[in-house]
Design a protein around this motif. Structure first.
Motif, PDB file in Angstrom:
ATOM      1  N   ASN A 138       0.840  -1.191   0.000  1.00 48.29           N
ATOM      2  CA  ASN A 138       0.000   0.000   0.000  1.00 48.29           C
ATOM      3  C   ASN A 138       0.877   1.243   0.000  1.00 48.29           C
ATOM      4  O   ASN A 138       1.945   1.244   0.581  1.00 48.29           O
ATOM      5  N   HIS A 140       2.030  11.992 -10.911  1.00 43.29           N
ATOM      6  CA  HIS A 140       0.670  12.411 -11.215  1.00 43.29           C
ATOM      7  C   HIS A 140       0.116  11.819 -12.496  1.00 43.29           C
ATOM      8  O   HIS A 140      -1.007  11.338 -12.530  1.00 43.29           O
ATOM      9  N   VAL A 141       0.939  11.865 -13.570  1.00 43.75           N
ATOM     10  CA  VAL A 141       0.398  11.347 -14.834  1.00 43.75           C
ATOM     11  C   VAL A 141       0.287   9.834 -14.765  1.00 43.75           C
ATOM     12  O   VAL A 141      -0.722   9.246 -15.117  1.00 43.75           O
ATOM     13  N   MET A 142       1.336   9.177 -14.243  1.00 43.87           N
ATOM     14  CA  MET A 142       1.286   7.716 -14.123  1.00 43.87           C
ATOM     15  C   MET A 142       0.607   7.276 -12.826  1.00 43.87           C
ATOM     16  O   MET A 142       0.464   6.089 -12.575  1.00 43.87           O
ATOM     17  N   HIS A 143       0.289   8.229 -11.992  1.00 40.25           N
ATOM     18  CA  HIS A 143      -0.369   7.923 -10.730  1.00 40.25           C
ATOM     19  C   HIS A 143       0.368   6.953  -9.851  1.00 40.25           C
ATOM     20  O   HIS A 143      -0.217   6.040  -9.270  1.00 40.25           O
ATOM     21  N   ARG A 144       1.674   7.118  -9.763  1.00 41.03           N
ATOM     22  CA  ARG A 144       2.406   6.278  -8.816  1.00 41.03           C
ATOM     23  C   ARG A 144       2.463   7.052  -7.509  1.00 41.03           C
ATOM     24  O   ARG A 144       3.393   7.801  -7.252  1.00 41.03           O
ATOM     25  N   GLU A 145       1.430   6.844  -6.688  1.00 40.68           N
ATOM     26  CA  GLU A 145       1.293   7.716  -5.520  1.00 40.68           C
ATOM     27  C   GLU A 145       2.384   7.530  -4.484  1.00 40.68           C
ATOM     28  O   GLU A 145       2.631   8.403  -3.665  1.00 40.68           O
ATOM     29  N   GLU A 146       3.034   6.357  -4.544  1.00 40.22           N
ATOM     30  CA  GLU A 146       4.093   6.145  -3.560  1.00 40.22           C
ATOM     31  C   GLU A 146       5.211   7.179  -3.716  1.00 40.22           C
ATOM     32  O   GLU A 146       6.012   7.387  -2.825  1.00 40.22           O
ATOM     33  N   PHE A 205      -4.832  19.365 -12.537  1.00 45.08           N
ATOM     34  CA  PHE A 205      -4.346  18.404 -13.548  1.00 45.08           C
ATOM     35  C   PHE A 205      -4.035  19.088 -14.877  1.00 45.08           C
ATOM     36  O   PHE A 205      -3.126  18.690 -15.588  1.00 45.08           O
ATOM     37  N   ILE A 241      -4.493  14.932  -7.580  1.00 47.51           N
ATOM     38  CA  ILE A 241      -5.248  15.836  -8.413  1.00 47.51           C
ATOM     39  C   ILE A 241      -6.687  15.528  -8.202  1.00 47.51           C
ATOM     40  O   ILE A 241      -7.257  14.647  -8.834  1.00 47.51           O
ATOM     41  N   VAL A 262      -9.349  15.201 -11.042  1.00 46.62           N
ATOM     42  CA  VAL A 262      -9.547  14.049 -11.916  1.00 46.62           C
ATOM     43  C   VAL A 262     -10.386  12.985 -11.240  1.00 46.62           C
ATOM     44  O   VAL A 262     -10.914  12.080 -11.878  1.00 46.62           O
ATOM     45  N   GLU A 263     -10.504  13.112  -9.930  1.00 52.60           N
ATOM     46  CA  GLU A 263     -11.136  12.031  -9.196  1.00 52.60           C
ATOM     47  C   GLU A 263     -12.575  11.791  -9.601  1.00 52.60           C
ATOM     48  O   GLU A 263     -13.054  10.681  -9.609  1.00 52.60           O
ATOM     49  N   MET A 286      -3.155   9.793 -17.774  1.00 49.73           N
ATOM     50  CA  MET A 286      -3.496  10.214 -16.412  1.00 49.73           C
ATOM     51  C   MET A 286      -4.864   9.662 -16.018  1.00 49.73           C
ATOM     52  O   MET A 286      -5.054   9.131 -14.934  1.00 49.73           O
ATOM     53  N   THR A 321      -4.711   5.696 -15.704  1.00 56.00           N
ATOM     54  CA  THR A 321      -4.046   5.207 -14.494  1.00 56.00           C
ATOM     55  C   THR A 321      -4.880   5.518 -13.261  1.00 56.00           C
ATOM     56  O   THR A 321      -4.950   4.745 -12.326  1.00 56.00           O
ATOM     57  N   LYS A 322      -5.538   6.640 -13.294  1.00 57.41           N
ATOM     58  CA  LYS A 322      -6.407   7.023 -12.172  1.00 57.41           C
ATOM     59  C   LYS A 322      -7.551   6.017 -12.032  1.00 57.41           C
ATOM     60  O   LYS A 322      -7.845   5.528 -10.946  1.00 57.41           O
ATOM     61  N   LYS A 333      -6.453   2.721 -10.734  1.00 54.62           N
ATOM     62  CA  LYS A 333      -6.220   2.786  -9.295  1.00 54.62           C
ATOM     63  C   LYS A 333      -7.541   2.696  -8.534  1.00 54.62           C
ATOM     64  O   LYS A 333      -7.670   1.960  -7.578  1.00 54.62           O
ATOM     65  N   GLU A 334      -8.528   3.442  -9.023  1.00 54.88           N
ATOM     66  CA  GLU A 334      -9.824   3.434  -8.343  1.00 54.88           C
ATOM     67  C   GLU A 334     -10.458   2.054  -8.382  1.00 54.88           C
ATOM     68  O   GLU A 334     -10.942   1.536  -7.385  1.00 54.88           O
TER      69      GLU A 334
END
Ligand code: SF4
Ligand code: SF4
Ligand code: SF4
Lengths: 415, 302
Positions: A2, A80-86, A191, A410, A413-414, B287, B290-291, B294-295
């Motif tokens: 995680n 952000h673009v690849m969403h590697r939040e780690e 974004f 971002i 985008v959610e 973007m 990948t978002k 993830k969701e």
């Protein structure tokens, strides 16, 4: 695994240390020479002349400055673009470096151009054929984008804590409200800016390479190639993460924090392929244009080129392939520092070493004044960075409570 | 699509964008003037005729309000012992070289801006201050210049000079082909004063014919090369000589216009703004995907 929640906080630490005082001295020395430049002209402080119109300030302050600020867009793309939040913990420090880096690039341009009071001209006088125009416009827009990307850090710092002095305190509520509005609007639209930042970066990082193409035979064939823009882009992309690691390790050392090795190691494991692609194109270009013949001569150009490739690319590439290096902070630091050095040297080579005008009476070497100003700017940049991370939430403290994802996820985008 | 119409398009879209942002088109120059008129003028310099009197240096300074001094002082030939370059105090200089195959006299070469047909300086200048005029002159607008010196880095002949010693209002300086004089029908000052007619002013196409004729009539006197006819895509100023131009310090340049490669790269990256916009869309797509992933991933876990 995680992803860890991150919690950027202003770092508590004493601002003044002996090292900081040394930096101040270097900075002031630079500013003194800078005053000379504005009072007595470029000729008084620099070794520039009609043979060598561009020198250290363009090569290092501007060209290398832009390249070494590439950590900003590479981590933004990753986080952000690849969403590697780690990787979110490193996005903010990299963003701050990029923001300060580009600010100093702009200042570097300002002091180098002879008619500094006309610096705004390119905004309304356009020349679409000029690579320099393209670089200039992109840098201005990107710098604005970086400031916008940094705004949430400012709003986060002050929301609920606005405390204006004296008479202005009546405005506290209003300012707080504006900040909240701004924060809300930004999180919905961020974004747009993040993607724009990445696009703008790829554009001007490569156009910076186009700059010297027009100099044609004035530039040594080891560097002069029509694929210069591609090489500039690839080298900028491959120096992004090493720069982040380099900085992160320096910062944790100087602010007595635990190095975030779990993230830095994983970041480090991505560097080898990027460096590999850069090296492949660089060597490929050399063989296609058969410029390796110049390496058999013993000249400044061939020596500098070899150092750039061997010390700046091949050795760190080999190091990043080793798991041992990725886990040991000193080795990881060395490997990253070598890449940073390699790209710095590459820009110096492209803009200074490779340039030989047809009618040259003596070769160019930067003056004491030029070196003082450049080193002074770097010192000021480091001081500004130190000040900002102590006063704004930029660096994350791992394992702390009250964790929340960085402001920059971002949220727009959610939905 | 030809380069020219693409440039046109770029110019138009840039102008449109500027108007949209509220700038009147009169304050805005979308790009520099870059005319390649078939009637453009030029000068043929015959270095076998030039005697190195340096009167042209004096006339040029005199016509450009530079400190010219007394014409007699130019008779001192000592100065010819060192090689000089044009700078902000002298827009043209004469250099002397050992004799060639034709005569026993030394060879004198006048140096100034070549007024290229495809000028690197015009292509390079960040604000479009440089322009190629209909009569062939490459001139520049001092008020626009920001002093970045990119024109100097770009020029293959190392011509533009800069006033490094001025703190305020330093200028780029070079030969302007006496634009103000020719506009009024006068000869360029240097051509006008030359006592031996080493300099011939005329339409460039005519000058090439004249040059070829001279070479044909006197094959002993000249080498078979008109410098500037083809170099970097052609220049308005052209030279005849009695020995290899390399020995007279002329740069060895190919026939391709200096700005060719960089402009095609530049237009490739920016063709109709398609590449940047596609990149934007592509990144936006990644973007979003990948978002989503993830969701979805988190939902599955729950
Ligand atoms: S010689 Fe140099 S300054 Fe003159 S027109 Fe050509 S590129 Fe421009
Ligand atoms: S120095 Fe002036 S004329 Fe030369 S490229 Fe820069 S802005 Fe243009
Ligand atoms: S054409 Fe005019 S500016 Fe150029 S060298 Fe001759 S006199 Fe000087």
């Amino acid at each position: 695994m995680n992803h860890e929640l991150v919690n950027p906080v202003p770092i508590k630490h004493k601002f003044f240390t002996p090292g900081v005082i040394v930096l101040f001295v270097i900075a002031i020395n630079g500013l003194v020479f800078l005053m000379g430049r504005f009072f007595f002209g470029l000729g008084a402080v620099t070794n520039l002349n009609n043979e060598y119109p561009w020198g250290l300030w363009i090569g290092v302050d501007v060209a290398a400055g832009v390249a070494l600020a590439a950590g900003g867009f590479t981590t933004a793309a990753l986080g952000h673009v690849m969403h590697r939040e780690e990787y979110h913990t490193i996005v903010r420090p990299a963003l701050l470096t990029a923001m300060l880096g580009y600010t100093f690039v702009a200042i570097g341009v300002f002091v180098d151009i002879g008619r500094w009071y006309c610096i705004w001209h390119p905004l309304i006088m356009w020349n679409g054929n000029s690579a320099l125009f393209e670089v200039g416009i992109c840098v201005v827009i990107y710098m604005t984008v970086l400031y916008i990307e940094f705004l949430p850090v400012v709003t986060e710092r002050f929301i609920g804590k606005v405390n204006l002095p004296g008479l202005l305190s009546g405005l506290n509520k209003l300012v707080d409200k504006i900040l909240r509005l701004l924060d809300h609007g930004l999180s919905k639209t961020m974004f747009v800016f993040i993607i724009a930042g990445v696009v703008l970066s790829t554009l001007h990082q490569s156009s910076l390479g186009t700059l010297m193409v027009i100099a044609g035979p004035k530039m040594h064939p080891l560097w002069q190639t029509p694929v210069l823009p591609l090489l500039f882009l690839l080298s900028a992309v491959s120096v992004g993460f090493p720069m982040v690691i380099f900085e992160s390790l320096i910062v944790s050392r100087s602010l007595k924090l635990k190095p975030e090795m779990h993230i830095l190691s994983r970041l480090g494991s991505m560097i080898a392929p990027l460096l590999g692609i850069y090296l492949a194109f660089k060597i490929g270009d050399m063989f296609i244009r058969e410029t390796f013949v110049y390496l058999s001569e013993f000249t400044t150009a061939s020596v500098m080129f070899s150092i750039e490739i061997v010390l700046g690319v091949i050795i760190p590439l080999r190091m990043f392939l080793s798991p041992k290096v990725l886990k040991a902070p000193p080795l990881l630091f060395t490997a990253s520092a070598l890449v940073v050095f390699g790209v710095l040297l590459n820009r110096i080579n492209n803009f200074i070493v490779a340039y030989t005008p047809p009618y040259s009476t003596e070769s160019y070497f930067p003056s004491i004044g030029e070196i003082s100003v450049t080193v002074g700017f770097i010192a000021i940049l480091v001081l500004a960075y130190r000040f900002l991370v102590m006063n704004f939430p930029v660096i994350s403290m791992p394992g702390k409570q009250t964790a929340q994802p960085t402001k920059y996820t971002i949220r727009g985008v959610e939905k | 699509m030809s380069g020219k119409s693409r440039r046109e398009f770029l110019k138009k879209s840039i102008t449109a964008g500027a108007i949209a942002t509220g700038l009147s088109s009169s304050t805005l120059k979308a790009g520099p003037l870059n005319i390649l008129s078939p009637d453009r003028m030029g000068v043929l310099v015959d270095t076998t005729v030039c005697v190195g009197c340096r009167n042209c240096e004096w006339a040029c300074k005199d016509a450009h309000n530079l400190h010219a001094g007394n014409l007699d002082s130019y008779e001192d030939r000592k100065i010819l012992e060192t090689k000089r370059r044009p700078d902000h105090t002298a827009l043209t200089v004469v250099n002397e070289y050992p004799r060639g195959k034709y005569s026993n006299l030394p060879i004198d070469v006048k140096v100034q801006c070549m007024h290229c047909d495809h000028p690197a300086c015009v292509s390079a200048c960040i604000v479009g201050a440089f322009s190629k005029q209909e009569n062939g002159s490459v001139i520049w607008d001092t008020d626009m210049c920001i002093g970045c010196r990119y024109c100097m880095a770009a020029c293959p002949f190392q011509i533009p000079a800069f006033e490094y010693d001025k703190a305020l209002d330093p200028l780029i300086m070079k030969c302007d082909f006496c634009f103000d004089r020719t506009k009024e029908g006068n000869l360029p000052a240097c051509v006008n004063i030359c006592p031996v007619e080493a300099l011939t002013y005329g339409p460039r196409t005519e000058l090439i014919k004249v040059a070829r004729k001279r070479i044909k009539r006197n094959p002993d006197r000249y080498i078979d090369h008109v410098f500037g006819e083809l170099e970097v895509g052609g220049t308005s100023w052209m030279y005849l000589a009695s020995k290899d131009f390399k020995e007279l310090d002329f740069p060895d340049l190919g026939k391709n216009p200096a700005p060719g490669v960089s402009e095609s790269i530049q237009h490739g990256i920016f063709a109709y703004f398609v590449p940047p916009v596609s990149l934007y869309v592509l990144l936006g797509g990644i973007m979003w995907i990948t978002k989503r992933r993830k969701e979805l991933g988190t939902e599955e876990k729950i």
